[in-house]
Design an enzyme around this catalytic site. Structure first.
Site, PDB file in Angstrom:
ATOM      1  N   VAL A 130      -6.185-120.100 -36.182  1.00 53.17           N
ATOM      2  CA  VAL A 130      -6.017-120.443 -34.765  1.00 53.17           C
ATOM      3  C   VAL A 130      -7.131-121.388 -34.276  1.00 53.17           C
ATOM      4  O   VAL A 130      -6.899-122.263 -33.451  1.00 53.17           O
ATOM      5  CB  VAL A 130      -6.018-119.144 -33.915  1.00 53.17           C
ATOM      6  CG1 VAL A 130      -5.933-119.445 -32.429  1.00 53.17           C
ATOM      7  CG2 VAL A 130      -4.871-118.258 -34.341  1.00 53.17           C
ATOM      8  N   SER A 154     -12.350-119.622 -39.218  1.00 50.02           N
ATOM      9  CA  SER A 154     -12.019-120.753 -38.313  1.00 50.02           C
ATOM     10  C   SER A 154     -10.829-121.603 -38.753  1.00 50.02           C
ATOM     11  O   SER A 154     -10.456-122.528 -38.045  1.00 50.02           O
ATOM     12  CB  SER A 154     -13.225-121.702 -38.112  1.00 50.02           C
ATOM     13  OG  SER A 154     -14.162-121.093 -37.265  1.00 50.02           O
ATOM     14  N   ASP A 184      -4.308-110.506 -49.534  1.00 50.57           N
ATOM     15  CA  ASP A 184      -4.441-110.058 -48.151  1.00 50.57           C
ATOM     16  C   ASP A 184      -5.782-109.326 -48.088  1.00 50.57           C
ATOM     17  O   ASP A 184      -6.000-108.336 -48.793  1.00 50.57           O
ATOM     18  CB  ASP A 184      -3.268-109.102 -47.853  1.00 50.57           C
ATOM     19  CG  ASP A 184      -3.375-108.485 -46.479  1.00 50.57           C
ATOM     20  OD1 ASP A 184      -4.435-108.592 -45.841  1.00 50.57           O
ATOM     21  OD2 ASP A 184      -2.385-107.869 -46.050  1.00 50.57           O
ATOM     22  N   ILE A 185      -6.687-109.801 -47.255  1.00 52.64           N
ATOM     23  CA  ILE A 185      -8.064-109.269 -47.259  1.00 52.64           C
ATOM     24  C   ILE A 185      -8.098-107.776 -46.916  1.00 52.64           C
ATOM     25  O   ILE A 185      -9.003-107.058 -47.341  1.00 52.64           O
ATOM     26  CB  ILE A 185      -8.967-110.101 -46.310  1.00 52.64           C
ATOM     27  CG1 ILE A 185     -10.433-109.965 -46.710  1.00 52.64           C
ATOM     28  CG2 ILE A 185      -8.767-109.727 -44.845  1.00 52.64           C
ATOM     29  CD1 ILE A 185     -11.332-111.009 -46.107  1.00 52.64           C
ATOM     30  N   ASP A 234      -7.859-111.182 -37.828  1.00 52.20           N
ATOM     31  CA  ASP A 234      -8.446-110.187 -36.927  1.00 52.20           C
ATOM     32  C   ASP A 234      -7.413-109.097 -36.630  1.00 52.20           C
ATOM     33  O   ASP A 234      -7.684-107.877 -36.753  1.00 52.20           O
ATOM     34  CB  ASP A 234      -8.861-110.921 -35.644  1.00 52.20           C
ATOM     35  CG  ASP A 234      -9.793-110.116 -34.762  1.00 52.20           C
ATOM     36  OD1 ASP A 234     -10.238-109.054 -35.212  1.00 52.20           O
ATOM     37  OD2 ASP A 234     -10.082-110.561 -33.628  1.00 52.20           O
TER      38      ASP A 234
HETATM   39  P1  ADP Z   1      -9.739-118.178 -36.827  1.00 52.62           P
HETATM   40  O1  ADP Z   1      -9.439-117.799 -35.399  1.00 52.62           O
HETATM   41  O2  ADP Z   1     -11.182-118.012 -37.180  1.00 52.62           O
HETATM   42  O3  ADP Z   1      -9.194-119.513 -37.184  1.00 52.62           O
HETATM   43  P2  ADP Z   1      -7.498-116.795 -38.109  1.00 52.62           P
HETATM   44  O4  ADP Z   1      -7.330-115.350 -38.291  1.00 52.62           O
HETATM   45  O5  ADP Z   1      -6.530-117.471 -37.188  1.00 52.62           O
HETATM   46  O6  ADP Z   1      -9.021-117.027 -37.672  1.00 52.62           O
HETATM   47  O7  ADP Z   1      -7.431-117.517 -39.516  1.00 52.62           O
HETATM   48  C1  ADP Z   1      -8.470-117.531 -40.470  1.00 52.62           C
HETATM   49  C2  ADP Z   1      -7.879-117.621 -41.842  1.00 52.62           C
HETATM   50  O8  ADP Z   1      -7.477-116.307 -42.250  1.00 52.62           O
HETATM   51  C3  ADP Z   1      -6.637-118.495 -41.958  1.00 52.62           C
HETATM   52  O9  ADP Z   1      -6.804-119.369 -43.075  1.00 52.62           O
HETATM   53  C4  ADP Z   1      -5.514-117.503 -42.211  1.00 52.62           C
HETATM   54  O10 ADP Z   1      -4.518-118.074 -43.055  1.00 52.62           O
HETATM   55  C5  ADP Z   1      -6.233-116.396 -42.911  1.00 52.62           C
HETATM   56  N1  ADP Z   1      -5.618-115.079 -42.860  1.00 52.62           N
HETATM   57  C6  ADP Z   1      -4.753-114.564 -41.949  1.00 52.62           C
HETATM   58  N2  ADP Z   1      -4.428-113.288 -42.267  1.00 52.62           N
HETATM   59  C7  ADP Z   1      -5.106-112.995 -43.408  1.00 52.62           C
HETATM   60  C8  ADP Z   1      -5.200-111.851 -44.265  1.00 52.62           C
HETATM   61  N3  ADP Z   1      -4.529-110.731 -43.999  1.00 52.62           N
HETATM   62  N4  ADP Z   1      -5.995-111.912 -45.354  1.00 52.62           N
HETATM   63  C9  ADP Z   1      -6.696-113.033 -45.630  1.00 52.62           C
HETATM   64  N5  ADP Z   1      -6.659-114.142 -44.870  1.00 52.62           N
HETATM   65  C10 ADP Z   1      -5.880-114.133 -43.787  1.00 52.62           C
END
Ligand code: ADP
Length: 360
Positions: free
Chosen positions: A119, A116, A9-10, A33
């Protein structure tokens, strides 16, 4: 410094900067985000409100607030519209602009989510390829530790055909062994940990061997022992040990440096291609008895584009072999036999088969 692909989890990462896949308002949203804003607290939103939004492909920076990182770099990825509307260029620009900001703010470590690929609908395998290509291009010129953080396993999937080919290659050659020996190191890893291997520097064995043969008190006995007619069996056997050690083969480090020269590569071309840290390379360079981990030794064989026999030879100098009772080894053999020396593709395949990754 290298690129590391980790599953985590980032918002939990302790590094100088994490990158947020934001939307153009920079006022928070879903996915990563939402997770970043939630973990950072209200202060982040207040700071973002002053930034006036951000265009697709651009990036802006804020503090980390309650996150464990110093900075958050907000970048806006393109929405996927079939792939023919400049998506790739815009996504590359997200990585380039974010890394430029990281450099400007003296960050030595930065973590990216797969921008990207949520969503915004960019196919995950292609999003990963853009991320790897953009980051490795940057790392050829700059020293930084860059993480790609994948949240789910689906983000890190090799093509079906490649997967099937490797699976068939393993099936054809896999030698069944006791299940205990089949256990891979990856199986023992915590899912959320970084997949890299620690290196060990063993004491200088040659020095030790010399000491074993000529300790100071024993050296004083040298002339006595060598006197004609008084054979000293202990000394004879110790001297032969020294003779044997003197005939010792070229070490891993010596062989590696020789191969780099033979291939006409520079050190940095080689360790960067191997996805190996510069500091680790200096350790190998300065200690001829350096014992690399198997993944590091193989990473260098891949960077040097060695044949299968040459790879086995280099590995043997580090005390390793490639076996048919080990999936990891078979995957390496598959790539070398097919002449594919792209370490990131190899790592994607290793990841898909739940194996430890190459390089550091
Ligand atoms: P975007 O709108 O740019 O597609 P998203 O947030 O919907 O952004 O998704 C971007 C990537 O981040 C996806 O592959 C998702 O699985 C991943 N992601 C979502 N939450 C986390 C997190 N807490 N840590 C790391 N990656 C995440």
């Amino acid at each position: 410094m290298p690129l590391k692909i980790i599953r985590n989890d980032i918002t939990k990462l302790t590094c100088d900067a994490i990158v947020n896949a934001a939307n153009p308002t920079l006022l928070g949203g879903g996915g990563v985000d939402g997770a970043i804003h939630k973990a950072a607290g209200k202060g982040l939103l207040l700071e973002c409100m002053k930034l006036g939004g951000c265009k697709t492909g651009q990036a802006k920076i804020t503090g980390g607030h309650q996150l464990p990182c110093k900075y958050v770099i907000h970048t806006v990825g393109p929405k996927w519209r079939g792939g023919t509307n400049g998506e790739r260029e815009l996504l590359e620009s997200c990585y380039r602009e974010s890394l430029r900001l990281a450099l400007e703010y003296d960050c030595s470590s930065v973590a990216f989510p797969l921008i990207s690929s949520g969503v915004y609908g960019y196919p995950k395998d292609q999003a990963l390829k853009v991320a790897v290509d953009s980051i490795t291009t940057f790392l050829l010129e700059h020293d930084m530790l860059v993480y790609i953080v994948v949240f789910d396993k689906a983000s890190f999937q090799i093509g079906e055909k490649l997967f099937a080919d490797i699976a068939a290659f393993i099936d054809d050659r896999y030698v069944a062994m006791d299940p205990i020996f089949r256990q891979t190191r990856r199986d023992e890893c915590d899912e959320s940990t970084v997949l890299y291997s620690a290196e060990t520097v063993l004491p200088d064995e040659a020095d030790q061997a010399d000491q074993a043969v000529f300790p100071p008190d024993f050296a004083a006995e040298e002339s006595k022992a060598a006197a004609p007619g008084s054979p000293d069996l202990k000394r004879v056997s110790l001297l032969s040990l020294k003779d044997v050690l003197n005939q010792e083969e070229e070490s891993f480090s010596q062989a590696l440096l020789r191969k780099i020269d033979e291939k006409g590569m520079t050190d940095s071309q080689c360790y960067k291609k191997a996805n190996v840290d510069r500091k680790l390379f200096s350790k190998i360079r300065s200690n001829i008895n350096y014992h690399p981990s198997k993944t590091t030794a193989i990473a260098f064989a891949i960077a040097l584009e060695l044949s299968l026999d040459e790879t086995k030879d280099l590995l043997q100098k580090a005390g390793f072999a490639l076996s048919h009772s080990n999936k990891f080894d078979l995957i390496i053999e598959y790539f070398i036999s097919s002449g594919n020396y792209n370490i990131f593709e190899i790592n994607e395949a290793l990841f898909a088969f739940d194996q430890e990754l190459l390089g550091v």
